[in-house]
Design an enzyme around this catalytic site. Structure first.
Site, short mmCIF file in Angstrom:
data_model
loop_
_atom_site.label_atom_id
_atom_site.label_comp_id
_atom_site.label_asym_id
_atom_site.label_seq_id
_atom_site.Cartn_x
_atom_site.Cartn_y
_atom_site.Cartn_z
N PRO A 2 0.87 -1.19 0.06
CG PRO A 2 -0.76 -1.61 1.73
CD PRO A 2 0.61 -2.08 1.14
CD GLU A 3 4.36 2.55 -3.72
OE1 GLU A 3 4.58 3.54 -3.79
OE2 GLU A 3 4.92 1.59 -3.93
CE LYS A 59 4.24 4.91 1.30
NZ LYS A 59 5.68 4.04 1.44
NE ARG A 250 12.43 -1.62 0.43
CZ ARG A 250 11.24 -0.96 0.47
NH1 ARG A 250 11.41 0.17 0.78
NH2 ARG A 250 10.21 -1.72 0.27
#
Length: 260
Positions: A2-3, A59, A250
């Site tokens: 979720p962004e 967010k 990442r």
DNA sequence: AGTACCACCTGACGGC
DNA sequence: TGCCGTCAGGTGGTAC
């Protein structure tokens, strides 16, 4: 996952399912997602109240409770909001659920438990304490110019830093930089005015388009990078190959031929 | 100030 | 079938 776009979709879903309905029951299936409150405290506060308004900063999703307090939800990597009805069993990974008069229920689902649910008195103070920057959709071109000027690191890490601007994560930062044709490793102070302009335009365009398409990758344009996050596949523009690299631990993707 | 690395959790997937 | 290592889109702490 979720962004900002995902959380905006959750916000709308939650608002549609729950606003102005009496809360009859609160269930906490896993108290480890509760922050600064307890199952009993949450239940005491919410039962007999209703949810009156919703909002979002980056967010984080907040919900105004009729007693003046705020419920704040953060979704970590695997969280989402699942509306349903009380007759249905809760979602497998539901951590908290609210049941409303009339039989609707909303589950806070979070498989990996990296998100949280909290209850707070003052929403502005909460965001200050969290050191959350302005929502990414509220960042103007001149704001962005100033942020690029004062940030000493790479452009991708600037976009992802939640105290700089809130809402952009790993996936959408790659998308925004792909569309703005900027190498994610570029130092933000090196960007000329035209580049800042493209970055600002794409920041807004990517996020608003994703919201319009319900943050569903399958509904996003084929011209986007989002479905080509695989090392070595042709880039959507046909200029080169998508490359994978590590950025702050990442997995990041970009097209060296398109992005300079 | 920015970055790298680990930790937090759980589950999926590939290799053997 | 099962075990093992690796990886995952978020964030916080710590050490550099």
């Amino acid at each position: 996952m979720p962004e900002l776009p995902d959380v905006e979709v959750f916000r709308r879903r939650l608002a549609h399912a729950s606003l102005h309905r009496l809360i009859e029951h609160t269930h906490v299936y896993d108290k480890s997602v509760l922050r600064d409150t307890t199952a009993h405290g949450l239940s005491q506060t919410l039962s007999g109240q209703s949810l009156e308004r919703t909002g979002r900063r980056g967010k984080q999703l907040w919900v105004g409770v009729s007693d003046g307090r705020f419920l704040v939800l953060h979704f970590g990597m695997t969280g989402f909001v699942a509306p349903g009805v009380v007759e249905d069993p809760p979602h497998k990974h539901a951590r908290v659920s609210l049941e409303f008069a009339g039989g609707r229920r909303v589950d806070f689902v979070d498989q990996r438990k990296l998100g949280f649910v909290t209850l707070i008195e003052d929403i502005d103070e909460h965001f200050r304490r969290e050191e959350l920057g302005p929502d990414a959709l509220d960042v103007s071109r001149s704001d962005l110019r100033e942020l690029c000027r004062s940030w000493r690191g790479g452009i991708k890490s600037l976009l992802m830093d939640q105290s700089t601007m809130a809402g952009v994560g790993n996936i959408y930062s790659d998308e925004i930089l792909f569309q703005a044709r900027l190498d994610p490793r570029r130092c933000s102070t090196d960007l000329d005015e035209a580049s800042v302009g493209r970055l600002h335009r794409r920041l807004h365009r990517v996020l608003t388009t994703a919201i319009d398409r319900h943050a569903d990758p399958a509904q996003l344009p084929a011209s986007w990078l989002i479905q080509r996050r695989v090392d070595g596949v042709p880039c959507p523009r046909g200029n080169g190959e998508v490359r994978h690299f590590r950025s702050g631990g990442r997995g990041a993707f970009f097209c060296p031929a398109c992005q300079r």
